[in-house]
Design a protein around this motif. Structure first.
Motif, mmCIF file in Angstrom:
data_model
loop_
_atom_site.group_PDB
_atom_site.id
_atom_site.type_symbol
_atom_site.label_atom_id
_atom_site.label_comp_id
_atom_site.label_asym_id
_atom_site.label_seq_id
_atom_site.Cartn_x
_atom_site.Cartn_y
_atom_site.Cartn_z
ATOM 1 N N ASP A 24 0.819 -1.230 0.000
ATOM 2 C CA ASP A 24 0.000 0.000 0.000
ATOM 3 C C ASP A 24 0.851 1.278 0.000
ATOM 4 O O ASP A 24 0.306 2.366 0.060
ATOM 5 C CB ASP A 24 -0.994 -0.012 1.180
ATOM 6 C CG ASP A 24 -0.290 0.109 2.515
ATOM 7 O OD1 ASP A 24 0.937 -0.146 2.576
ATOM 8 O OD2 ASP A 24 -0.961 0.468 3.507
ATOM 9 N N LYS A 25 2.189 1.152 -0.086
ATOM 10 C CA LYS A 25 3.053 2.347 -0.046
ATOM 11 C C LYS A 25 3.523 2.750 -1.448
ATOM 12 O O LYS A 25 4.079 1.927 -2.187
ATOM 13 C CB LYS A 25 4.299 2.080 0.822
ATOM 14 C CG LYS A 25 3.991 1.759 2.290
ATOM 15 C CD LYS A 25 3.682 3.004 3.046
ATOM 16 C CE LYS A 25 3.359 2.853 4.518
ATOM 17 N NZ LYS A 25 3.381 1.573 5.147
ATOM 18 N N VAL A 26 3.304 4.018 -1.781
ATOM 19 C CA VAL A 26 3.773 4.532 -3.073
ATOM 20 C C VAL A 26 5.279 4.789 -2.972
ATOM 21 O O VAL A 26 5.731 5.401 -2.002
ATOM 22 C CB VAL A 26 3.037 5.844 -3.433
ATOM 23 C CG1 VAL A 26 3.616 6.468 -4.702
ATOM 24 C CG2 VAL A 26 1.539 5.584 -3.589
ATOM 25 N N GLU A 31 -3.946 5.107 -0.726
ATOM 26 C CA GLU A 31 -5.166 5.814 -0.318
ATOM 27 C C GLU A 31 -4.913 7.324 -0.202
ATOM 28 O O GLU A 31 -5.724 8.138 -0.661
ATOM 29 C CB GLU A 31 -5.591 5.261 1.045
ATOM 30 C CG GLU A 31 -7.085 5.286 1.268
ATOM 31 C CD GLU A 31 -7.406 4.746 2.659
ATOM 32 O OE1 GLU A 31 -6.975 3.610 2.953
ATOM 33 O OE2 GLU A 31 -8.040 5.482 3.430
ATOM 34 N N GLU A 32 -3.753 7.679 0.396
ATOM 35 C CA GLU A 32 -3.414 9.111 0.494
ATOM 36 C C GLU A 32 -3.223 9.722 -0.885
ATOM 37 O O GLU A 32 -3.593 10.869 -1.120
ATOM 38 C CB GLU A 32 -2.110 9.294 1.293
ATOM 39 C CG GLU A 32 -2.256 9.144 2.790
ATOM 40 C CD GLU A 32 -0.893 9.327 3.460
ATOM 41 O OE1 GLU A 32 -0.169 8.326 3.616
ATOM 42 O OE2 GLU A 32 -0.551 10.482 3.806
ATOM 43 N N GLY A 80 -10.117 6.413 -12.618
ATOM 44 C CA GLY A 80 -10.977 7.519 -12.184
ATOM 45 C C GLY A 80 -10.975 7.762 -10.687
ATOM 46 O O GLY A 80 -11.731 8.582 -10.179
ATOM 47 N N GLU A 81 -10.091 7.052 -9.945
ATOM 48 C CA GLU A 81 -10.082 7.237 -8.483
ATOM 49 C C GLU A 81 -9.563 8.621 -8.114
ATOM 50 O O GLU A 81 -9.904 9.157 -7.076
ATOM 51 C CB GLU A 81 -9.221 6.168 -7.798
ATOM 52 C CG GLU A 81 -9.654 4.737 -8.049
ATOM 53 C CD GLU A 81 -8.918 4.107 -9.235
ATOM 54 O OE1 GLU A 81 -8.412 4.861 -10.095
ATOM 55 O OE2 GLU A 81 -8.867 2.877 -9.292
ATOM 56 N N PHE A 82 -8.663 9.157 -8.952
ATOM 57 C CA PHE A 82 -8.195 10.532 -8.745
ATOM 58 C C PHE A 82 -8.416 11.274 -10.047
ATOM 59 O O PHE A 82 -7.925 10.863 -11.091
ATOM 60 C CB PHE A 82 -6.697 10.565 -8.380
ATOM 61 C CG PHE A 82 -6.136 11.968 -8.290
ATOM 62 C CD1 PHE A 82 -6.175 12.668 -7.089
ATOM 63 C CD2 PHE A 82 -5.586 12.588 -9.399
ATOM 64 C CE1 PHE A 82 -5.670 13.975 -7.006
ATOM 65 C CE2 PHE A 82 -5.077 13.892 -9.331
ATOM 66 C CZ PHE A 82 -5.122 14.577 -8.130
ATOM 67 N N GLU A 83 -9.173 12.358 -9.963
ATOM 68 C CA GLU A 83 -9.422 13.119 -11.177
ATOM 69 C C GLU A 83 -9.498 14.598 -10.833
ATOM 70 O O GLU A 83 -10.537 15.084 -10.387
ATOM 71 C CB GLU A 83 -10.702 12.625 -11.860
ATOM 72 C CG GLU A 83 -10.772 13.101 -13.279
ATOM 73 C CD GLU A 83 -11.627 12.221 -14.199
ATOM 74 O OE1 GLU A 83 -12.126 11.183 -13.752
ATOM 75 O OE2 GLU A 83 -11.768 12.621 -15.358
#
Ligand code: PDD
Length: 282
Positions: free
Chosen positions: A174-176, A229-230, A255-258
């Motif tokens: 889960d870490k970018v 998530e962040e 589309g989760e971040f737009e």
């Protein structure tokens, strides 16, 4: 005429031949740098060359020239090829030796190649932003070395490209971590977050310029890990690299971040970054 460097000499490109048992060719055993040229002048060349010498040390390789000799030769190639806005690519492989996995004798000289390419600034993308795709980071644990071994990076970039995206945003669980060929930044409530310079990312030169700008401009920064998530709930996302500068990400595929358009802090950083280019390169 297009000139290149082969083992310390400037030659016409079609005269430069590399041995098929070059360890860079066979194992990806070597290191590289990409340095930006604006207006015929290097941008942050000293920082790139310092990182090159550090990468060499990390893989137990001694470069066959001094920092100054290298810098002067690279500048001669840029002049010779009359590069205006472009890049110089340079690599050192561990040299030519009969194929065996362990390092060859110390008297094998690293093989040095370099070439230049015209590359205008990506103005349209800088203004409108790009799309990116989340891809699992399956690379090795020494991403701090600017190694020729880029299979993990290029497979991720290919996956992004097939989805119509400009970049892959890599995540370990889960870490970018970073992009496939860039560093990743998010902005939330006026604070910037980017992965710390550990073994899991390449400490980009553009990343360092951005951190300096933030200090000068009193923009709060946390060099801390952040989650997928962040990322998806950030106000702004941007990536940074030598060729892409400060590049807004306006959509994460799915589309989760737009965001639709570049954010205010991203635009401010772009403006100061551009000033730095003018200061160094005219
Ligand atoms: N890529 N992370 C990775 C994995 C990279 O490959 C790059 C650069 C960066 C950004 O580093 P810098 O700001 O020093 O360019 C981060 C180069 C441009 C390339 O491989 O073409």
């Amino acid at each position: 005429m297009n000139y290149v460097i082969l083992n310390g000499q400037i030659l016409e490109r079609n005269e430069a031949k590399v041995d098929i048992e070059d360890r860079g060719y066979q194992f990806g055993d070597g290191i590289y740098e990409v340095i930006r040229v604006y207006n015929g002048t290097f941008f942050t060349a000293d920082e790139h060359l310092t990182r090159l010498f550090e990468s060499a040390e990390k893989i137990g390789m001694t470069l066959p020239c001094t920092f100054e000799e290298l810098k002067n030769l690279l500048a001669s190639l840029v002049q010779r090829n009359k590069v205006n806005d472009g890049i110089i690519y340079l690599q050192f492989s561990r040299g030519v030796a009969a194929r065996q996995h362990h390092y060859p004798d110390k008297n094998v000289e690293p093989a040095f190649t370099a070439y230049t390419k015209e590359m205008p600034r990506p103005k349209d993308k800088l203004e409108n932003g790009v799309q990116a795709k989340l891809v699992e980071d399956v690379r090795w644990l020494r991403c701090d070395i600017k190694s020729l071994n880029l299979l993990g990076n290029i497979m991720a970039k290919q996956e992004a490209a097939e989805a119509g995206c400009f970049e892959a945003i890599l995540h370990r669980g889960d870490k970018v971590t970073e992009g496939s060929s860039s560093n990743m930044f998010i902005v939330k409530d006026g604070t910037i977050k980017t992965h710390p310079a550990t073994n899991l990312i390449l400490n980009g030169i553009t990343r360092r310029v951005i951190l300096d700008i933030c200090k000068e401009q009193n923009i709060p920064v946390q060099e801390e890990e952040f989650t997928v998530e962040e990322l998806l709930s950030a106000d702004e996302i941007f990536l940074a690299s030598t060729t892409s500068e400060v590049m807004p990400i306006v959509k994460v595929t799915g589309g989760e971040f737009e965001a639709g358009e570049p954010g205010e802090i991203t635009k401010k950083l772009q403006a100061v970054f551009e000033k730095k280019i003018t200061q160094q390169c005219g």
